[in-house]
Design a protein around this motif. Structure first.
Motif, PDB file in Angstrom:
ATOM      1  N   GLY A 124       0.822  -1.213   0.000  1.00 31.73           N
ATOM      2  CA  GLY A 124       0.000   0.000   0.000  1.00 31.73           C
ATOM      3  C   GLY A 124       0.851   1.256   0.000  1.00 31.73           C
ATOM      4  N   TYR A 125       1.933   1.229   0.758  1.00 33.69           N
ATOM      5  CA  TYR A 125       2.845   2.370   0.810  1.00 33.69           C
ATOM      6  C   TYR A 125       3.467   2.628  -0.569  1.00 33.69           C
ATOM      7  CZ  TYR A 125       7.060   5.027   1.993  1.00 33.69           C
ATOM      8  OH  TYR A 125       8.060   5.965   2.025  1.00 33.69           O
ATOM      9  N   VAL A 126       3.970   1.562  -1.193  1.00 32.12           N
ATOM     10  CA  VAL A 126       4.609   1.703  -2.503  1.00 32.12           C
ATOM     11  C   VAL A 126       3.580   2.085  -3.562  1.00 32.12           C
ATOM     12  CG1 VAL A 126       5.904   0.490  -4.318  1.00 32.12           C
ATOM     13  CG2 VAL A 126       6.507   0.133  -1.922  1.00 32.12           C
ATOM     14  N   LEU A 127       2.401   1.483  -3.498  1.00 30.12           N
ATOM     15  CA  LEU A 127       1.344   1.804  -4.452  1.00 30.12           C
ATOM     16  C   LEU A 127       0.987   3.288  -4.374  1.00 30.12           C
ATOM     17  CD1 LEU A 127      -0.633   0.762  -6.589  1.00 30.12           C
ATOM     18  CD2 LEU A 127      -2.228   0.240  -4.734  1.00 30.12           C
ATOM     19  N   GLY A 128       1.004   3.839  -3.194  1.00 25.29           N
ATOM     20  CA  GLY A 128       0.761   5.275  -3.035  1.00 25.29           C
ATOM     21  C   GLY A 128       1.843   6.125  -3.689  1.00 25.29           C
ATOM     22  N   LEU A 129       3.050   5.580  -3.794  1.00 24.96           N
ATOM     23  CA  LEU A 129       4.152   6.319  -4.398  1.00 24.96           C
ATOM     24  C   LEU A 129       4.165   6.224  -5.924  1.00 24.96           C
ATOM     25  CD1 LEU A 129       7.063   5.318  -1.951  1.00 24.96           C
ATOM     26  CD2 LEU A 129       5.824   7.495  -2.022  1.00 24.96           C
ATOM     27  N   VAL A 130       3.787   5.053  -6.470  1.00 29.26           N
ATOM     28  CA  VAL A 130       3.904   4.871  -7.918  1.00 29.26           C
ATOM     29  C   VAL A 130       2.562   4.806  -8.645  1.00 29.26           C
ATOM     30  CG1 VAL A 130       6.164   3.758  -7.842  1.00 29.26           C
ATOM     31  CG2 VAL A 130       4.104   2.353  -7.752  1.00 29.26           C
ATOM     32  N   ARG A 131       1.485   4.528  -7.928  1.00 31.79           N
ATOM     33  CA  ARG A 131       0.119   4.516  -8.466  1.00 31.79           C
ATOM     34  C   ARG A 131      -0.087   3.523  -9.608  1.00 31.79           C
ATOM     35  NH1 ARG A 131      -3.426   7.654  -7.072  1.00 31.79           N
ATOM     36  NH2 ARG A 131      -4.307   8.098  -9.113  1.00 31.79           N
ATOM     37  N   ASN A 132       0.688   2.457  -9.614  1.00 33.10           N
ATOM     38  CA  ASN A 132       0.529   1.404 -10.608  1.00 33.10           C
ATOM     39  C   ASN A 132       0.844   0.091  -9.910  1.00 33.10           C
ATOM     40  OD1 ASN A 132       1.747  -0.598 -12.564  1.00 33.10           O
ATOM     41  ND2 ASN A 132       0.916   0.907 -13.999  1.00 33.10           N
ATOM     42  N   SER A 133      -0.130  -0.822  -9.870  1.00 31.10           N
ATOM     43  CA  SER A 133       0.058  -2.025  -9.065  1.00 31.10           C
ATOM     44  C   SER A 133       1.166  -2.941  -9.592  1.00 31.10           C
ATOM     45  CB  SER A 133      -1.250  -2.804  -8.938  1.00 31.10           C
ATOM     46  OG  SER A 133      -1.685  -3.239 -10.195  1.00 31.10           O
ATOM     47  N   ALA A 134       1.336  -3.020 -10.907  1.00 27.54           N
ATOM     48  CA  ALA A 134       2.412  -3.863 -11.450  1.00 27.54           C
ATOM     49  C   ALA A 134       3.778  -3.308 -11.044  1.00 27.54           C
ATOM     50  CB  ALA A 134       2.304  -3.948 -12.968  1.00 27.54           C
ATOM     51  N   ASP A 135       3.940  -1.991 -11.147  1.00 25.27           N
ATOM     52  CA  ASP A 135       5.195  -1.367 -10.721  1.00 25.27           C
ATOM     53  C   ASP A 135       5.391  -1.542  -9.215  1.00 25.27           C
ATOM     54  OD1 ASP A 135       5.589  -0.580 -13.328  1.00 25.27           O
ATOM     55  OD2 ASP A 135       4.977   1.505 -13.000  1.00 25.27           O
ATOM     56  N   ALA A 136       4.305  -1.391  -8.461  1.00 28.92           N
ATOM     57  CA  ALA A 136       4.396  -1.541  -7.004  1.00 28.92           C
ATOM     58  C   ALA A 136       4.822  -2.965  -6.638  1.00 28.92           C
ATOM     59  CB  ALA A 136       3.068  -1.188  -6.346  1.00 28.92           C
ATOM     60  N   GLN A 137       4.303  -3.966  -7.357  1.00 27.01           N
ATOM     61  CA  GLN A 137       4.717  -5.348  -7.109  1.00 27.01           C
ATOM     62  C   GLN A 137       6.211  -5.530  -7.371  1.00 27.01           C
ATOM     63  OE1 GLN A 137       3.461  -7.910  -5.801  1.00 27.01           O
ATOM     64  NE2 GLN A 137       1.254  -7.671  -5.842  1.00 27.01           N
ATOM     65  N   ASP A 138       6.690  -4.978  -8.496  1.00 24.98           N
ATOM     66  CA  ASP A 138       8.109  -5.083  -8.825  1.00 24.98           C
ATOM     67  C   ASP A 138       8.979  -4.431  -7.748  1.00 24.98           C
ATOM     68  OD1 ASP A 138       7.404  -6.358 -11.173  1.00 24.98           O
ATOM     69  OD2 ASP A 138       7.717  -4.597 -12.451  1.00 24.98           O
ATOM     70  N   ILE A 139       8.570  -3.256  -7.324  1.00 27.57           N
ATOM     71  CA  ILE A 139       9.336  -2.528  -6.301  1.00 27.57           C
ATOM     72  C   ILE A 139       9.300  -3.282  -4.979  1.00 27.57           C
ATOM     73  CG2 ILE A 139       9.426  -0.395  -4.950  1.00 27.57           C
ATOM     74  CD1 ILE A 139       8.369   1.022  -7.543  1.00 27.57           C
ATOM     75  N   LEU A 140       8.147  -3.848  -4.635  1.00 26.07           N
ATOM     76  CA  LEU A 140       8.039  -4.615  -3.395  1.00 26.07           C
ATOM     77  C   LEU A 140       8.964  -5.829  -3.425  1.00 26.07           C
ATOM     78  CD1 LEU A 140       6.592  -4.838  -0.665  1.00 26.07           C
ATOM     79  CD2 LEU A 140       4.882  -6.252  -1.799  1.00 26.07           C
ATOM     80  N   GLN A 141       9.052  -6.503  -4.566  1.00 26.51           N
ATOM     81  CA  GLN A 141       9.959  -7.646  -4.684  1.00 26.51           C
ATOM     82  C   GLN A 141      11.413  -7.208  -4.503  1.00 26.51           C
ATOM     83  OE1 GLN A 141       9.162  -9.642  -8.381  1.00 26.51           O
ATOM     84  NE2 GLN A 141       7.128 -10.293  -7.731  1.00 26.51           N
ATOM     85  N   GLN A 142      11.779  -6.100  -5.113  1.00 26.96           N
ATOM     86  CA  GLN A 142      13.147  -5.611  -4.965  1.00 26.96           C
ATOM     87  C   GLN A 142      13.399  -5.169  -3.526  1.00 26.96           C
ATOM     88  OE1 GLN A 142      15.619  -5.942  -7.193  1.00 26.96           O
ATOM     89  NE2 GLN A 142      16.910  -5.277  -5.510  1.00 26.96           N
ATOM     90  N   THR A 143      12.386  -4.597  -2.890  1.00 30.63           N
ATOM     91  CA  THR A 143      12.499  -4.202  -1.482  1.00 30.63           C
ATOM     92  C   THR A 143      12.751  -5.425  -0.611  1.00 30.63           C
ATOM     93  OG1 THR A 143      11.052  -2.290  -1.812  1.00 30.63           O
ATOM     94  CG2 THR A 143      11.276  -3.113   0.446  1.00 30.63           C
ATOM     95  N   ALA A 144      12.050  -6.512  -0.891  1.00 28.57           N
ATOM     96  CA  ALA A 144      12.233  -7.747  -0.119  1.00 28.57           C
ATOM     97  C   ALA A 144      13.660  -8.270  -0.266  1.00 28.57           C
ATOM     98  CB  ALA A 144      11.227  -8.800  -0.570  1.00 28.57           C
TER      99      ALA A 144
END
Length: 184
Positions: free
Chosen positions: A21-41
């Motif tokens: 949710g935090y990342v989605l608020g930053l990029v506003r695109n769920s596919a991008d947010a998923q990618d960023i979340l994976q890299q964050t992990a």
């Protein structure tokens, strides 16, 4: 699995939806947010040795550890988001004119006029939504989250989320009907 691996898995799992949710608020695109979340992990795992699990006087609660972990990983997520945006700006892919014409021709052949009109009307109506409504629609339909998951993510009641989604769907339907009747 080692104790370190178990602790990381437990903490990341407990905070994953909130981080998304935090990342989605930053990029506003769920596919991008998923990618960023994976890299964050990945980054959080590699740097997990830097995370201090024994903050305070030794009486650290599990909730406090989760809060500290969320703050720590949210900082990593923010940096990963900045890196993602920087990379995205540099690596734009441009297609040549011939390929664009071929793609356009093929897409026109594959879609009927009425479905294309409805799709365009929906896209235009979605673009008119306020940001909060757009986030709800994206969480529900682009990411496939249920109303309970969205409620937890946004800190709202499930009935509030359901009512909002119903209102949004009704507004989108009216907008599309108005747009399609204006075209014909």
């Amino acid at each position: 699995m080692s104790a370190k691996e178990e602790l990381f898995a437990e903490l990341f799992g407990a905070n994953q939806l909130r981080l998304f949710g935090y990342v989605l608020g930053l990029v506003r695109n769920s596919a991008d947010a998923q990618d960023i979340l994976q890299q964050t992990a990945v980054t959080a795992w590699l740097k997990f040795g830097d995370f201090d699990t024994d903050v305070g006087d030794g009486c650290e609660t599990a909730a406090a550890t989760q809060t500290n972990f969320f703050r720590w990983t949210a900082t990593i997520a923010r940096h990963e988001t900045l890196n993602f945006k920087r990379y995205r700006r540099r690596s734009r892919v441009y297609f040549d004119q011939e390929l664009m014409e071929q793609l356009g021709h093929t897409i026109c052949e594959l879609t009927s006029d009425s479905s294309l009109d409805r799709s365009n009307a929906l896209t235009n109506c979605l673009n008119k939504l306020p940001d909060g409504d757009n986030n709800l629609v994206e969480c529900r339909y682009a990411h496939g989250l249920g109303s309970l998951q969205i409620a937890e993510l946004l800190g709202r009641s499930q009935s509030s989320v359901c009512n909002s989604l119903r209102r949004i769907r009704e507004n989108l339907l009216r907008c599309m009907q108005k747009s399609l009747s204006a075209e014909s």
